[in-house]
Structures are given as C-alpha cells and as structure tokens.
Design a protein around this motif. Structure first.
Motif, PDB file in Angstrom:
ATOM      1  N   PHE A 252      -1.784  -2.431  -4.077  1.00  0.00           N
ATOM      2  CA  PHE A 252      -1.321  -3.214  -5.232  1.00  0.00           C
ATOM      3  C   PHE A 252      -1.039  -4.632  -4.745  1.00  0.00           C
ATOM      4  O   PHE A 252      -0.304  -4.826  -3.771  1.00  0.00           O
ATOM      5  CB  PHE A 252      -0.066  -2.576  -5.810  1.00  0.00           C
ATOM      6  N   THR A 253      -1.637  -5.618  -5.406  1.00  0.00           N
ATOM      7  CA  THR A 253      -1.512  -7.015  -4.999  1.00  0.00           C
ATOM      8  C   THR A 253      -1.242  -7.894  -6.219  1.00  0.00           C
ATOM      9  O   THR A 253      -1.787  -7.657  -7.301  1.00  0.00           O
ATOM     10  CB  THR A 253      -2.799  -7.499  -4.295  1.00  0.00           C
ATOM     11  N   GLY A 254      -0.436  -8.903  -6.023  1.00  0.00           N
ATOM     12  CA  GLY A 254      -0.183  -9.879  -7.094  1.00  0.00           C
ATOM     13  C   GLY A 254       0.224 -11.211  -6.501  1.00  0.00           C
ATOM     14  O   GLY A 254       0.887 -11.248  -5.456  1.00  0.00           O
ATOM     15  N   TYR A 255      -0.172 -12.293  -7.146  1.00  0.00           N
ATOM     16  CA  TYR A 255       0.248 -13.598  -6.662  1.00  0.00           C
ATOM     17  C   TYR A 255       0.205 -14.631  -7.783  1.00  0.00           C
ATOM     18  O   TYR A 255      -0.532 -14.505  -8.759  1.00  0.00           O
ATOM     19  CB  TYR A 255      -0.594 -14.070  -5.479  1.00  0.00           C
ATOM     20  N   LEU A 256       1.029 -15.647  -7.612  1.00  0.00           N
ATOM     21  CA  LEU A 256       1.156 -16.728  -8.587  1.00  0.00           C
ATOM     22  C   LEU A 256      -0.046 -17.658  -8.487  1.00  0.00           C
ATOM     23  O   LEU A 256      -0.358 -18.176  -7.410  1.00  0.00           O
ATOM     24  CB  LEU A 256       2.451 -17.497  -8.334  1.00  0.00           C
TER      25      LEU A 256
ATOM     26  N   ASP B 112       5.048   2.256   0.491  1.00  0.00           N
ATOM     27  CA  ASP B 112       5.753   2.350   1.771  1.00  0.00           C
ATOM     28  C   ASP B 112       5.183   1.436   2.856  1.00  0.00           C
ATOM     29  O   ASP B 112       5.625   1.466   3.994  1.00  0.00           O
ATOM     30  CB  ASP B 112       5.751   3.798   2.271  1.00  0.00           C
ATOM     31  N   LYS B 113       4.185   0.632   2.508  1.00  0.00           N
ATOM     32  CA  LYS B 113       3.613  -0.305   3.469  1.00  0.00           C
ATOM     33  C   LYS B 113       3.510  -1.681   2.828  1.00  0.00           C
ATOM     34  O   LYS B 113       2.891  -1.837   1.775  1.00  0.00           O
ATOM     35  CB  LYS B 113       2.233   0.181   3.918  1.00  0.00           C
ATOM     36  N   VAL B 114       4.130  -2.676   3.450  1.00  0.00           N
ATOM     37  CA  VAL B 114       4.159  -4.038   2.908  1.00  0.00           C
ATOM     38  C   VAL B 114       3.376  -4.962   3.832  1.00  0.00           C
ATOM     39  O   VAL B 114       3.708  -5.107   5.012  1.00  0.00           O
ATOM     40  CB  VAL B 114       5.606  -4.547   2.752  1.00  0.00           C
ATOM     41  N   TYR B 115       2.331  -5.570   3.301  1.00  0.00           N
ATOM     42  CA  TYR B 115       1.554  -6.542   4.065  1.00  0.00           C
ATOM     43  C   TYR B 115       2.126  -7.955   3.895  1.00  0.00           C
ATOM     44  O   TYR B 115       2.271  -8.694   4.856  1.00  0.00           O
ATOM     45  CB  TYR B 115       0.089  -6.542   3.597  1.00  0.00           C
ATOM     46  N   VAL B 116       2.414  -8.296   2.647  1.00  0.00           N
ATOM     47  CA  VAL B 116       2.919  -9.634   2.315  1.00  0.00           C
ATOM     48  C   VAL B 116       3.957  -9.488   1.208  1.00  0.00           C
ATOM     49  O   VAL B 116       3.771  -8.689   0.280  1.00  0.00           O
ATOM     50  CB  VAL B 116       1.770 -10.568   1.837  1.00  0.00           C
TER      51      VAL B 116
ATOM     52  N   ALA C  60       0.839  -1.191   0.000  1.00  0.00           N
ATOM     53  CA  ALA C  60       0.000   0.000   0.000  1.00  0.00           C
ATOM     54  C   ALA C  60       0.878   1.246   0.000  1.00  0.00           C
ATOM     55  O   ALA C  60       2.046   1.209   0.410  1.00  0.00           O
ATOM     56  CB  ALA C  60      -0.925   0.003   1.214  1.00  0.00           C
ATOM     57  N   ARG C  61       0.275   2.335  -0.458  1.00  0.00           N
ATOM     58  CA  ARG C  61       0.941   3.638  -0.422  1.00  0.00           C
ATOM     59  C   ARG C  61       0.119   4.544   0.482  1.00  0.00           C
ATOM     60  O   ARG C  61      -1.115   4.652   0.321  1.00  0.00           O
ATOM     61  CB  ARG C  61       1.043   4.214  -1.832  1.00  0.00           C
ATOM     62  N   THR C  62       0.772   5.226   1.421  1.00  0.00           N
ATOM     63  CA  THR C  62       0.063   6.031   2.404  1.00  0.00           C
ATOM     64  C   THR C  62       0.177   7.527   2.136  1.00  0.00           C
ATOM     65  O   THR C  62      -0.255   8.333   2.977  1.00  0.00           O
ATOM     66  CB  THR C  62       0.592   5.735   3.820  1.00  0.00           C
TER      67      THR C  62
END
Length: 385
Positions: A166-170, A64-68, A48-50
C-alpha cells in the motif's frame, strides 16, 4: 530616579516573560499544521503486509513492514492514513489472492466511502495479485485505508515476499505558498523577457529599476481564476461495464467516465474521456480495467489519434471477474491528447459497477524546462554618470 529605573526594568522583564508564554502557546496551537515552507509539504508512505488475512469483522488491513513514512501520517498498526496536509494524493495498492478464496479489497475514504476496488473471484488453487490506484482530494483530518470484505470466503495472501503493499503520497498540496512558487515559475516563463534599463543615478531611477527587476517577489498570489494553473492532474472512474458490438460500427471511441475524483487544471474531459495537455512535460499515467465474464479484455492507452502506448489484455473466457493494471510515463507537448480505448467488436468488453473497477489517473511529474532564450535575466545597461 532609581525606583523608576527598577520599575521600568521589572515591567520589561514581565513583558518578555509574557511574550515568551504567548509564543509557546501559539506554537502548541499551530504545531500540528504544516508551515509555509517548501520542505514541510511532504507526506508519503509505502508499507507491506507479510502475512495472509481472512475476511472477518476486523476489515481494516494492517501492515507490519514500513518502507517509507515521511511525515508519520500513516499508522501501520491501525492501517490508517490521516491527512495532515490538504491536497491531492495518489494512492496505489496491490493485494495477493489466497488460493481457493475470493478477493475483494476496497480503497476507503473516512468511515465508509468506497473509492475503488480490487477484485478477483477465481477459486483456483493458485496465487496471483491484483492492483488498483486512484488520486483523491483530501482535507485536513480525512482518513484513507484498505478494507477486506468481511465474509470468510474472502481472503488476501501474502508472505515474507510480500504480495500485499500500500503506497500513497502527496502530489499537490493546497497551500498559498506552494501556489505562489508555481505561479512565479509560470510568470517567469511567460513574462520575463530581455529588458534594457537606462539606470540614472537618481533615487527615483534606482527604485524604478528595483521595482521592475523584482516585481515577481512582491506580487500577491492571484486568484485561481486570474491565472493559468501550472499544475495538472486527474483521476476518474467508470461505474458501468463496456461491451463491444459489431453492429455499432464504432471506431476508436475513447472510454468515458462518470466519476471524477480529481481534475486539477481541468485538463481531463470525463464526458468524452480525453486528457488534453496544457502544460508540456513528463506525465505519469495509470489505469485499471475489470474483465467482463465470458469476454476478451483489450484496452489500450492511446496518444493523439491512433498512437498505441501500452495495453492490458486477457482472452480467458471464464465467467469469473478479475482485473489488470498498466502504467507508464509519457513526454507530452501542448495539445497532445491521451485516452483509453476498449476494443469495440463482438466478444470484447470491460467490467465495472458501483465499486469502480475501471479507473484512469494521470498527473504532471516534471514540466519541461525553459529553453535558453525563453528565460533570461534582465539585462542592465549602465549609462555614464
């Protein structure tokens, strides 16, 4: 004899050292690639961007924020995802619209390959969000990132909320061992039936039973054209607008698509706009629609003939272009169809252009489990010795 033993010992020691050096070199060469184990086929990020961002020469959106960040394939400081495991990836993003500014954010592949866009040109003093998603087929080293239009009249909004993510996964890796597991599941479902073996106390009989009982373990991976692919996923886009017309007298025609990003299993027919279920199970579907200026937007996700599952709607007749998204999961059986329907009367429409406002994605999340009786382990009946 003593010097010969010493010489032989020295040679063995040197051989072991050489093998150790070679193993170290081989590890350095292959350490950047995933190994052939299921636990290594993982790649996912969500960030995420804050803070807000205005259009400029620095068009890459950073976070600037990482969840996974499984696999560490996404660099938040550069805003770039780099493919480490070739395969089909699902990407989704949501961006906040800055008051009295236009919004134009594109999902990019590699240097300048525009995939899809999120857009809103309302100049009102209000904050809202726009979302978009797509599945992409990536090779090792491909990059995916978000680009904000470089003109200062464009901007995105966010705060500690945050609005911009922003999210992405295999979804499916391109891997022989992954396909082998999937094929073994399919073979198990289709070919193992209750068998009765007469075990003879001879080596020949024991070998025959072992070969028949464990034939799946020894089978080589088949070529794709020789097996039924147990995977199912598609992602498509439309680059032309749709406009309803009473004179056409059309009823419930699916939206068709002219761009296909992914079609694993070939279950989606872009020219007619219909997905046909081949592998029963739980599927995830998402779609995004652009609003045609001065028109009402009404697009429904349909199942089979006329079963409405979900919809997006906007009856604001403004001249501005904006977007809406929707998603859900459906439990499908073999032969079920899923498609998008845009209301086809006067006053309705959907907007798109080469930026691809209209997208449609679906993929198998979990195949149906085999019912008891469909899959049974081989029954062995022992005869008397």
């Amino acid at each position: 004899m003593c010097w010969r033993s010493s010489y032989r010992g020295n040679m063995i020691l040197k051989t072991h050292l050489l093998i150790g050096v070679l193993n170290h070199l081989m590890y350095q060469l292959v350490s950047c690639f995933p190994t052939e184990t299921g636990s290594d086929f993982r790649s996912a990020f969500s960030v995420a961007r804050t803070t807000s961002m205005e259009g400029s020469s620095k068009m890459v959106i950073m976070f600037d924020k990482v969840y996974v960040n499984i696999g560490n394939d996404f660099d938040p400081q550069t805003g770039i995802f780099r493919c480490r495991i070739p395969g089909a990836y699902y990407f989704s993003f949501t961006v906040g619209k800055f008051p009295k500014k236009n919004l134009s954010v594109m999902l990019m592949k590699n240097k300048n390959e525009v995939q899809v866009i999120a857009y809103d040109e309302h100049h009102r003093n209000e904050r809202k969000v726009a979302s978009q998603s797509a599945m992409l087929q990536l090779e090792y080293g491909d990059t995916v990132w978000l680009r904000l239009h470089g003109d200062p009249k464009y901007a995105l909004y966010s705060n500690i909320g945050p609005y911009t993510t922003f999210t992405g996964y295999l979804i499916y890796p391109d891997s022989p061992s992954y396909l082998r597991n999937a094929v073994n599941y399919q073979e198990t479902a289709n070919h193992i039936q209750p068998h009765h073996f007469n075990i003879k106390q001879t080596r020949q009989g024991q070998n025959q039973v072992a070969q028949e009982g464990n034939f799946l373990l020894d089978q080589p991976v088949r070529l794709k054209e020789e097996m039924e692919d147990p995977r199912s996923a598609f992602s498509a886009a439309r680059s032309e607008s749709l406009e309803g017309n009473d004179s056409k007298q059309l009823q419930h025609e699916p939206i068709t698509f002219d761009t296909v990003f992914v079609n694993i299993g070939n279950d989606f027919n872009a020219s007619v706009g219909v997905f046909s279920c081949r592998v029963p199970g739980a599927y995830y579907f998402s779609f995004t629609i652009g609003k045609l200026p001065y028109k009402t937007m009404s697009v429904k996700l349909m199942k089979n003939h006329n079963e409405v599952q979900a919809m997006v709607y906007d009856d604001n007749h403004s001249k501005r272009r904006e977007m809406q998204s929707q998603s859900l999961m459906l439990s499908l059986k073999h032969g079920d169809t899923v498609w998008l329907y845009s209301h086809q009367h006067d006053g309705y429409g959907a907007y798109s252009n080469h930026g691809k406002y209209i997208t449609f994605t679906g993929f198998l999340v979990y195949p149906d489990q085999l019912q008891p009786g469909h899959l049974q382990h081989a029954e062995w009946k022992n005869t008397e010795i």
